[in-house]
Scaffold this motif. Structure first.
Motif, PDB file in Angstrom:
ATOM      1  N   VAL A  24      18.969   1.955 -27.348  1.00 32.61           N
ATOM      2  CA  VAL A  24      18.632   0.533 -27.215  1.00 32.61           C
ATOM      3  C   VAL A  24      18.225   0.176 -25.782  1.00 32.61           C
ATOM      4  N   LYS A  25      18.906   0.775 -24.812  1.00 28.73           N
ATOM      5  CA  LYS A  25      18.683   0.371 -23.420  1.00 28.73           C
ATOM      6  C   LYS A  25      17.321   0.840 -22.895  1.00 28.73           C
ATOM      7  N   TYR A  26      16.974   2.092 -23.146  1.00 28.57           N
ATOM      8  CA  TYR A  26      15.716   2.620 -22.593  1.00 28.57           C
ATOM      9  C   TYR A  26      14.565   2.511 -23.588  1.00 28.57           C
ATOM     10  N   GLY A  27      14.878   2.448 -24.866  1.00 30.29           N
ATOM     11  CA  GLY A  27      13.843   2.241 -25.868  1.00 30.29           C
ATOM     12  C   GLY A  27      13.409   3.525 -26.546  1.00 30.29           C
ATOM     13  N   GLY A  28      12.825   3.375 -27.739  1.00 26.40           N
ATOM     14  CA  GLY A  28      12.473   4.528 -28.554  1.00 26.40           C
ATOM     15  C   GLY A  28      10.993   4.716 -28.805  1.00 26.40           C
ATOM     16  N   ASN A  29      10.140   3.819 -28.279  1.00 25.67           N
ATOM     17  CA  ASN A  29       8.702   3.961 -28.530  1.00 25.67           C
ATOM     18  C   ASN A  29       8.082   5.066 -27.684  1.00 25.67           C
ATOM     19  N   THR A  30       7.068   5.705 -28.250  1.00 25.86           N
ATOM     20  CA  THR A  30       6.351   6.774 -27.543  1.00 25.86           C
ATOM     21  C   THR A  30       5.354   6.165 -26.530  1.00 25.86           C
ATOM     22  N   PRO A  31       4.805   7.001 -25.611  1.00 28.52           N
ATOM     23  CA  PRO A  31       4.186   6.491 -24.386  1.00 28.52           C
ATOM     24  C   PRO A  31       3.076   5.463 -24.535  1.00 28.52           C
ATOM     25  N   SER A  32       3.256   4.380 -23.817  1.00 28.78           N
ATOM     26  CA  SER A  32       2.173   3.433 -23.576  1.00 28.78           C
ATOM     27  C   SER A  32       2.562   2.579 -22.382  1.00 28.78           C
ATOM     28  N   VAL A  33       1.652   2.509 -21.417  1.00 32.31           N
ATOM     29  CA  VAL A  33       1.908   1.783 -20.174  1.00 32.31           C
ATOM     30  C   VAL A  33       0.738   0.837 -19.928  1.00 32.31           C
ATOM     31  N   GLU A  34       1.062  -0.393 -19.577  1.00 37.27           N
ATOM     32  CA  GLU A  34       0.042  -1.406 -19.287  1.00 37.27           C
ATOM     33  C   GLU A  34      -0.088  -1.566 -17.780  1.00 37.27           C
ATOM     34  N   ILE A  35      -1.316  -1.556 -17.308  1.00 35.27           N
ATOM     35  CA  ILE A  35      -1.566  -1.867 -15.898  1.00 35.27           C
ATOM     36  C   ILE A  35      -2.516  -3.052 -15.843  1.00 35.27           C
ATOM     37  N   GLN A  36      -2.121  -4.062 -15.099  1.00 36.19           N
ATOM     38  CA  GLN A  36      -2.994  -5.208 -14.865  1.00 36.19           C
ATOM     39  C   GLN A  36      -3.459  -5.124 -13.420  1.00 36.19           C
ATOM     40  N   ALA A  37      -4.770  -5.108 -13.232  1.00 37.79           N
ATOM     41  CA  ALA A  37      -5.344  -5.168 -11.881  1.00 37.79           C
ATOM     42  C   ALA A  37      -6.104  -6.483 -11.829  1.00 37.79           C
ATOM     43  N   GLY A  38      -5.468  -7.518 -11.286  1.00 33.75           N
ATOM     44  CA  GLY A  38      -6.049  -8.849 -11.405  1.00 33.75           C
ATOM     45  C   GLY A  38      -6.086  -9.219 -12.869  1.00 33.75           C
ATOM     46  N   ASP A  39      -7.274  -9.556 -13.390  1.00 34.66           N
ATOM     47  CA  ASP A  39      -7.353  -9.931 -14.813  1.00 34.66           C
ATOM     48  C   ASP A  39      -7.856  -8.776 -15.681  1.00 34.66           C
ATOM     49  N   ARG A  40      -7.865  -7.573 -15.140  1.00 34.60           N
ATOM     50  CA  ARG A  40      -8.321  -6.416 -15.920  1.00 34.60           C
ATOM     51  C   ARG A  40      -7.132  -5.637 -16.478  1.00 34.60           C
ATOM     52  N   THR A  41      -7.226  -5.281 -17.739  1.00 35.52           N
ATOM     53  CA  THR A  41      -6.116  -4.593 -18.410  1.00 35.52           C
ATOM     54  C   THR A  41      -6.485  -3.140 -18.681  1.00 35.52           C
TER      55      THR A  41
END
Ligand SMILES: [Zn+2]
Ligand SMILES: [Zn+2]
Length: 327
Positions: A24-41
């Motif tokens: 529960v604490k660290y989570g169970g979903n497999t890799p996905s990371v979001e990076i926002q650079a200004g308004d670009r995703t």
């Protein structure tokens, strides 16, 4: 445009999703990371973590839902490689079904098949009800090479052969091809306004550290590094568990060695072993901190903000105040 460069973790688990009371604490979903650079995703990998991220983007990005006359809502999705824990969330990525969304999907070709073929096969009629072409977004799917550079500036997203004479506003993404994982893997270095994030998942350390990776990650502000195994698991010293040497994943010690050798500002341990509970992951963080002080174990919801430094003082002196850990 926002000045902030932000990282948010939506999936941090390697191999397969692990719901349950022990994660529960660290989570169970497999890799996905979001990076926002200004308004670009920019999205790194499409494990199951991309599913809640997609819902959030659909809710909060007006351009994705915009009408036909509006500018398309653009997103850049980068695959480190095509193993299923990095692709399995894509069929459930809501923006992929939105007609006003334009997805730039870049990554390596597979060893025997093109990236596009692999993604199409993941959604063949035998295995999933909807194919890639049934998803209403427009998709720019391109295999890229290590020598190329991905750029996102005023002219949009594109792949170039050299990153010379780009504006300060350009997001510049360089590629390092690592052979330290079965089939190979791309490591990405994302730079915007002088700040860099390196994403090095699914990579195994070498004796004496991975020198090519250390060079590629030199002076990065944030290094996201595979740290799937406890050292004793990797070396086969745990009762009932075989050694995992050669599986293509690192130990905590290997991740810390790369962080220290490359003088990175912040290490984030990533791609957790699916059999590890929250308690084990917390103990790995303690080990990491003893080897490299600025270490944190990634968990779902962890966010970092990198605030551009407007002062003339050198970037390295300012490092201590650049990080705002929100999560
Ligand atoms: Zn993986
Ligand atoms: Zn893999």
């Amino acid at each position: 445009m926002s000045d902030e460069m932000r990282i948010k973790f939506w999936g941090v688990r390697g191999s397969y999703p692990t719901p349950g009371a022990g994660t529960v604490k660290y989570g169970g979903n497999t890799p996905s990371v979001e990076i926002q650079a200004g308004d670009r995703t920019i999205i790194l990998d499409a494990g199951t973590g991309i599913i809640p991220l997609g819902r959030e983007l659909a809710r909060t990005t007006p351009a994705l839902a915009g009408g036909a006359r509006e500018r398309a809502g653009e997103l850049l999705l980068l695959f480190s490689h095509l193993h299923h824990d990095h692709t399995q969330g894509f069929p459930f990525f809501v923006p992929a079904y939105m007609p006003n969304a334009k997805l730039h999907i870049y990554g390596p070709d597979g060893t025997h098949e093109s990236m596009k073929n692999v993604l199409e096969r993941n959604q063949s009629s035998e295995t999933f009800p909807l194919g890639l072409r049934d998803m209403a977004s427009s998709k720019d799917i391109q295999a890229v090479r290590e020598s190329q550079v991905i750029v996102w500036d005023e002219d949009g997203v594109r792949v170039v052969e050299s990153a010379n004479s780009l504006s300060d506003e350009a997001v510049v993404i360089r590629i390092h091809k690592s052979y330290a994982h079965p089939g190979g893997v791309f490591v990405y270095r994302i730079t915007w306004r002088g700040q860099s994030i390196v994403y090095a998942t699914d990579t195994e350390g070498y004796v004496g550290t991975d020198k090519r990776l250390v060079k590629f990650a030199k002076d990065a502000d944030v290094l996201i590094h595979d740290a799937q195994y406890l050292d004793e698991h990797y070396w086969g010293q745990m009762e009932g568990l075989p050694s995992t040497q050669g599986y293509g994943h690192s130990t905590v010690t290997m991740a810390c060695e790369v962080a220290a050798s490359s003088h990175t500002g912040q290490l984030i341990l990533f791609h957790h072993d699916p059999s590890y509970t929250d308690d084990v992951l917390a103990s790995m963080e303690r080990t990491a901190k003893s080897l490299f002080a600025n270490s944190v174990t990634a968990y779902e919801g962890l966010e970092f903000s990198l605030i551009p430094n407007p002062s003339p003082i050198g970037r390295r002196e300012m490092k201590a105040v650049q990080y705002a850990q929100n999560g």
